[in-house]
Design a protein around this motif. Sequence first.
Motif, PDB file in Angstrom:
ATOM      1  N   ILE A 176      88.579  97.709 -29.698  1.00 43.90           N
ATOM      2  CA  ILE A 176      89.992  97.461 -29.385  1.00 43.90           C
ATOM      3  C   ILE A 176      90.697  98.766 -29.022  1.00 43.90           C
ATOM      4  CG2 ILE A 176      92.191  96.827 -30.473  1.00 43.90           C
ATOM      5  CD1 ILE A 176      90.616  94.526 -31.867  1.00 43.90           C
ATOM      6  N   PHE A 177      90.445  99.835 -29.783  1.00 42.06           N
ATOM      7  CA  PHE A 177      91.103 101.108 -29.472  1.00 42.06           C
ATOM      8  C   PHE A 177      90.517 101.741 -28.213  1.00 42.06           C
ATOM      9  CE2 PHE A 177      94.405 102.311 -32.508  1.00 42.06           C
ATOM     10  CZ  PHE A 177      94.362 101.199 -33.327  1.00 42.06           C
ATOM     11  N   LYS A 178      89.238 101.490 -27.940  1.00 37.08           N
ATOM     12  CA  LYS A 178      88.647 101.949 -26.677  1.00 37.08           C
ATOM     13  C   LYS A 178      89.354 101.241 -25.514  1.00 37.08           C
ATOM     14  CE  LYS A 178      84.159 101.981 -24.197  1.00 37.08           C
ATOM     15  NZ  LYS A 178      84.219 100.892 -23.222  1.00 37.08           N
ATOM     16  N   HIS A 179      89.567  99.944 -25.674  1.00 38.06           N
ATOM     17  CA  HIS A 179      90.251  99.194 -24.614  1.00 38.06           C
ATOM     18  C   HIS A 179      91.651  99.766 -24.352  1.00 38.06           C
ATOM     19  CE1 HIS A 179      91.532  95.738 -22.173  1.00 38.06           C
ATOM     20  NE2 HIS A 179      92.697  95.949 -22.738  1.00 38.06           N
ATOM     21  N   LEU A 180      92.396 100.008 -25.426  1.00 39.89           N
ATOM     22  CA  LEU A 180      93.773 100.501 -25.252  1.00 39.89           C
ATOM     23  C   LEU A 180      93.782 101.918 -24.675  1.00 39.89           C
ATOM     24  CD1 LEU A 180      95.474  99.098 -28.466  1.00 39.89           C
ATOM     25  CD2 LEU A 180      95.607  98.206 -26.126  1.00 39.89           C
ATOM     26  N   ALA A 181      92.764 102.727 -25.037  1.00 40.58           N
ATOM     27  CA  ALA A 181      92.683 104.082 -24.489  1.00 40.58           C
ATOM     28  C   ALA A 181      92.380 104.045 -22.994  1.00 40.58           C
ATOM     29  CB  ALA A 181      91.612 104.881 -25.223  1.00 40.58           C
ATOM     30  N   GLU A 182      91.602 103.038 -22.586  1.00 39.44           N
ATOM     31  CA  GLU A 182      91.199 102.940 -21.173  1.00 39.44           C
ATOM     32  C   GLU A 182      92.168 102.106 -20.344  1.00 39.44           C
ATOM     33  OE1 GLU A 182      87.257 101.341 -21.732  1.00 39.44           O
ATOM     34  OE2 GLU A 182      86.336 103.342 -21.719  1.00 39.44           O
ATOM     35  N   ASN A 242      87.778  83.672 -15.844  1.00 36.81           N
ATOM     36  CA  ASN A 242      87.733  85.125 -15.689  1.00 36.81           C
ATOM     37  C   ASN A 242      87.426  85.814 -17.029  1.00 36.81           C
ATOM     38  OD1 ASN A 242      87.882  87.516 -14.383  1.00 36.81           O
ATOM     39  ND2 ASN A 242      90.068  87.393 -13.841  1.00 36.81           N
ATOM     40  N   PRO A 243      86.278  85.502 -17.636  1.00 39.93           N
ATOM     41  CA  PRO A 243      86.028  85.879 -19.040  1.00 39.93           C
ATOM     42  C   PRO A 243      86.028  87.379 -19.319  1.00 39.93           C
ATOM     43  CG  PRO A 243      84.002  85.101 -17.988  1.00 39.93           C
ATOM     44  CD  PRO A 243      85.119  84.804 -17.038  1.00 39.93           C
ATOM     45  N   ASN A 244      85.715  88.191 -18.302  1.00 39.81           N
ATOM     46  CA  ASN A 244      85.676  89.632 -18.550  1.00 39.81           C
ATOM     47  C   ASN A 244      87.030  90.301 -18.445  1.00 39.81           C
ATOM     48  OD1 ASN A 244      82.921  89.946 -19.163  1.00 39.81           O
ATOM     49  ND2 ASN A 244      82.420  89.682 -16.997  1.00 39.81           N
ATOM     50  N   ALA A 300      83.122 107.415 -24.969  1.00 40.68           N
ATOM     51  CA  ALA A 300      82.769 106.605 -26.132  1.00 40.68           C
ATOM     52  C   ALA A 300      81.273 106.317 -26.081  1.00 40.68           C
ATOM     53  CB  ALA A 300      83.550 105.301 -26.110  1.00 40.68           C
ATOM     54  N   ILE A 301      80.640 106.293 -27.265  1.00 34.79           N
ATOM     55  CA  ILE A 301      79.217 105.965 -27.310  1.00 34.79           C
ATOM     56  C   ILE A 301      79.052 104.625 -28.024  1.00 34.79           C
ATOM     57  CG2 ILE A 301      76.933 106.674 -28.116  1.00 34.79           C
ATOM     58  CD1 ILE A 301      78.022 109.585 -27.922  1.00 34.79           C
ATOM     59  N   VAL A 302      78.447 103.685 -27.286  1.00 32.20           N
ATOM     60  CA  VAL A 302      78.340 102.314 -27.764  1.00 32.20           C
ATOM     61  C   VAL A 302      76.904 102.031 -28.179  1.00 32.20           C
ATOM     62  CG1 VAL A 302      78.505  99.911 -27.002  1.00 32.20           C
ATOM     63  CG2 VAL A 302      80.230 101.557 -26.281  1.00 32.20           C
ATOM     64  N   GLN A 303      76.737 101.246 -29.251  1.00 33.42           N
ATOM     65  CA  GLN A 303      75.386 100.819 -29.638  1.00 33.42           C
ATOM     66  C   GLN A 303      75.369  99.315 -29.879  1.00 33.42           C
ATOM     67  OE1 GLN A 303      74.260  99.625 -32.748  1.00 33.42           O
ATOM     68  NE2 GLN A 303      76.325  99.575 -33.608  1.00 33.42           N
ATOM     69  N   ALA A 304      74.217  98.704 -29.583  1.00 31.81           N
ATOM     70  CA  ALA A 304      74.106  97.252 -29.747  1.00 31.81           C
ATOM     71  C   ALA A 304      72.964  96.917 -30.693  1.00 31.81           C
ATOM     72  CB  ALA A 304      73.896  96.592 -28.385  1.00 31.81           C
ATOM     73  N   ASN A 305      72.749  97.777 -31.681  1.00 27.94           N
ATOM     74  CA  ASN A 305      71.709  97.571 -32.667  1.00 27.94           C
ATOM     75  C   ASN A 305      72.312  96.805 -33.855  1.00 27.94           C
ATOM     76  OD1 ASN A 305      69.475  97.798 -34.304  1.00 27.94           O
ATOM     77  ND2 ASN A 305      69.935  99.899 -34.939  1.00 27.94           N
ATOM     78  N   GLY A 306      72.148  95.489 -33.845  1.00 27.71           N
ATOM     79  CA  GLY A 306      72.784  94.673 -34.882  1.00 27.71           C
ATOM     80  C   GLY A 306      74.211  94.347 -34.491  1.00 27.71           C
ATOM     81  N   ASP A 363      80.980  99.253 -20.323  1.00 27.45           N
ATOM     82  CA  ASP A 363      81.537  98.040 -20.926  1.00 27.45           C
ATOM     83  C   ASP A 363      80.378  97.121 -21.284  1.00 27.45           C
ATOM     84  OD1 ASP A 363      82.679  95.640 -21.593  1.00 27.45           O
ATOM     85  OD2 ASP A 363      84.115  95.619 -19.944  1.00 27.45           O
ATOM     86  N   ILE A 364      79.918  97.230 -22.525  1.00 28.09           N
ATOM     87  CA  ILE A 364      78.674  96.545 -22.896  1.00 28.09           C
ATOM     88  C   ILE A 364      78.824  95.023 -22.893  1.00 28.09           C
ATOM     89  CG2 ILE A 364      79.020  96.642 -25.412  1.00 28.09           C
ATOM     90  CD1 ILE A 364      75.903  97.419 -25.433  1.00 28.09           C
ATOM     91  N   HIS A 365      80.039  94.534 -23.190  1.00 24.35           N
ATOM     92  CA  HIS A 365      80.237  93.086 -23.174  1.00 24.35           C
ATOM     93  C   HIS A 365      80.133  92.539 -21.755  1.00 24.35           C
ATOM     94  CE1 HIS A 365      81.924  94.014 -27.179  1.00 24.35           C
ATOM     95  NE2 HIS A 365      81.619  92.763 -27.483  1.00 24.35           N
ATOM     96  N   ALA A 366      80.841  93.169 -20.818  1.00 25.10           N
ATOM     97  CA  ALA A 366      80.802  92.704 -19.428  1.00 25.10           C
ATOM     98  C   ALA A 366      79.393  92.836 -18.851  1.00 25.10           C
ATOM     99  CB  ALA A 366      81.805  93.489 -18.581  1.00 25.10           C
ATOM    100  N   ALA A 367      78.705  93.929 -19.238  1.00 25.52           N
ATOM    101  CA  ALA A 367      77.366  94.175 -18.693  1.00 25.52           C
ATOM    102  C   ALA A 367      76.378  93.088 -19.103  1.00 25.52           C
ATOM    103  CB  ALA A 367      76.867  95.544 -19.155  1.00 25.52           C
ATOM    104  N   ASN A 368      76.564  92.533 -20.288  1.00 24.63           N
ATOM    105  CA  ASN A 368      75.630  91.521 -20.788  1.00 24.63           C
ATOM    106  C   ASN A 368      76.107  90.091 -20.561  1.00 24.63           C
ATOM    107  OD1 ASN A 368      73.220  92.872 -22.267  1.00 24.63           O
ATOM    108  ND2 ASN A 368      75.018  94.083 -22.854  1.00 24.63           N
ATOM    109  N   ALA A 369      77.289  89.952 -19.957  1.00 27.81           N
ATOM    110  CA  ALA A 369      77.829  88.609 -19.716  1.00 27.81           C
ATOM    111  C   ALA A 369      76.923  87.810 -18.778  1.00 27.81           C
ATOM    112  CB  ALA A 369      79.249  88.698 -19.147  1.00 27.81           C
TER     113      ALA A 369
END
Lengths: 414, 89
Positions: free
Chosen positions: A265-271, A339-341, A394-400, A38-44
Motif C-alpha cells: 500500500i505504501f509502495k503504491h502511494l509512493a509511486e 480493469n483489474p490491474n 522496492a524489493i519484492v518477494q513472493a516466497n509464501g 508490479d508483481i500482482h499485475a505481472a502474475n495476473a
Amino acid sequence: VKTMSGEPSGDGVRIPGHVPPHLVRTWDYEAAAGAERDIHAANAVLAQGPEIIYSAITIAATEPGGWLVTRNRLVREVLQDPETFSSLHLTGWSKLLGESWQLIPLEVDGEDHRLYRTLMNPLFSPKRMAGLEAGMRQSAVELIEGCLANGECDFETEFGHPFPVYVFLRLMGLPLGMMRLFLEWEHGLLHGKVKEKRAAAAQAIKDYLLEAIAERRKDPKDDLISFAITSQVEGRPLTDAETLGICFVLFAAGLDTVASALGFIFKHLAEHPEDQRRLRREPAAIPAAVEEMLRAYAVVTTTRRVTRDIEFHGVTMREGDRIILPMTITARDGEEYDNPNKVDFDRENVRHITFGAGPHRCIGSHLARIEIRIALEEWLSRVPEFRIPEGKRAIVQANGVWGLTSLPLDWPGA
Amino acid sequence: MALSFLEAGSTMRIRVKKEKCAGHGRCAAVAPNVYVLDDDGYIANEAILVADYLATDVLRGLRACPERIISVEADAGFRPDAASQGDLK
C-alpha cells in the motif's frame, strides 16, 4: 498466514498420475515479466489461463505440488465448502517440530472449528477491535516520530514490521520490550530458507508462549492469553495445547500479513503521488481506499486438502490432493473486476476475498483493517509527501506471503 | 443507480442466508443504518424490512458481501432478475 512458499524444490517432485500433463506448470511468480515493478499485475496472466492448473513447485502444507485455482469465484466455492476441502494440517508447523498440536481455529474442521470460532469471534469483532484503536494509534505515532526527522526510512524495517508486532504484544499482554526477539522469530518462521531455521523459530515461539501461558495460570491478567486459559469449550477448560494453538496462529497470521499489505500500500502511494495527495486532501476517503488496496494487493495464499474423489470444474481430483488458493492472483481476476490491474479508489465493486471466505474467514480481518487505516491516517497527517528515492527501488518477494523485503522512502519536503 | 424495479413508497425485504454469514462485516461497514451485527460481528437478522428510501444503502450492503448471501425483494414492482441475485453491478 504463510501456507505455501514459492521456492522451487528442484528434485523429488512427484506429479500424481491422475494429473493431466497439459495442466502442469512450474510457474515462478518472481520470474514473471515485470514482477520487480508490479508483481500482482505481472502474475495476473494466470487468471487468464486455465481455471485450474497443477503447480509442481508451489509448496502447500510443507510439500511441493497442488491444484492451483486461478479464478475468484472458484476460490470462493472451495472456501465455502469445507466438507469437500479440509483445512486439516494446513501449515505443517507443529509437524516441523515432530509434534501434532493444531493451529486453532485455522487447521480445524467442522463442529470443533465452530466451537473454537464461537469462543474467539467476540474477541475479534469490529466493536471489540475499535476499542483497541487508541493504543494502536499511539504505537503508530511513536514509530513515525522515530524516523520523521531523518527525512527517509526503510518503511518495512522501521514501520511495516514493528507496527503489527506492537499491536500483537499489546493484544496478548506481552512486554513491548519483546519486539526485537519477536521480529527475529517471525522472520525465521516465515522466511527461513532452510527447514532447520524455520523449526528453530517455531520452537522458540512455542517455548515462549508456553511460559507465558504458565505465568497467566498463576496470575491471570486482562489479556488474550488469560482469556484463553479461563475459557471453556463444551463445559471444560482449554488445555495448554489448545491455548498454544490459538496463540501461535495469532502470532504467525497477524504479523507478516499486515507488514506485507502495508508495504504494498505504501509502495503504491509512493509511486502514485496523485493518489497520495487525494488521501491527504480527503482523509474521509481513506477507508474506501484501504478496501480497494486490500482488493488489489492481496498477499496471502491459503491451501486446502480434498477429502474425497471429485470432479471440480472439469478437473479430476483425488482424496488427499492439495488445493492452492492464491488470493494474490484472483485479486486481479478480470471476470470479477473491470480493469483489474487499475487501483481505483472510486471502484464500485471492491468486494474481495483477500481475507478468505466461508467459515475460516480471517478472524483478524477487522483488526488488520484498523491497523492499515491508522497507519495511513498517521503517516499522511505527519509525514510530508513521500516517494521512493531516485536510484533506489522496492524489493519484492513472493516466497509464501507476498511482501516487500525493502521499501526505501524519503520525503524531501521536510 | 438504477432502482427502477422499485415502486415509490414500497418496502424492501432483505433476506440473508444467516447460517452462511462468515462475519466479514462489510454490509454493516458500508450501510450501518440497514445492517446490524451481533456481538460476534456476524449479521444479526435473516430478514430485514426497510422503507425503500434506504434502497441505496440496502444495495450498497448487498454488493459489499463477499459471501453473496444477501438478496433483496420489493413488495411492489418487483423484478426478480434485477434484485434477487445478490450480484447487481
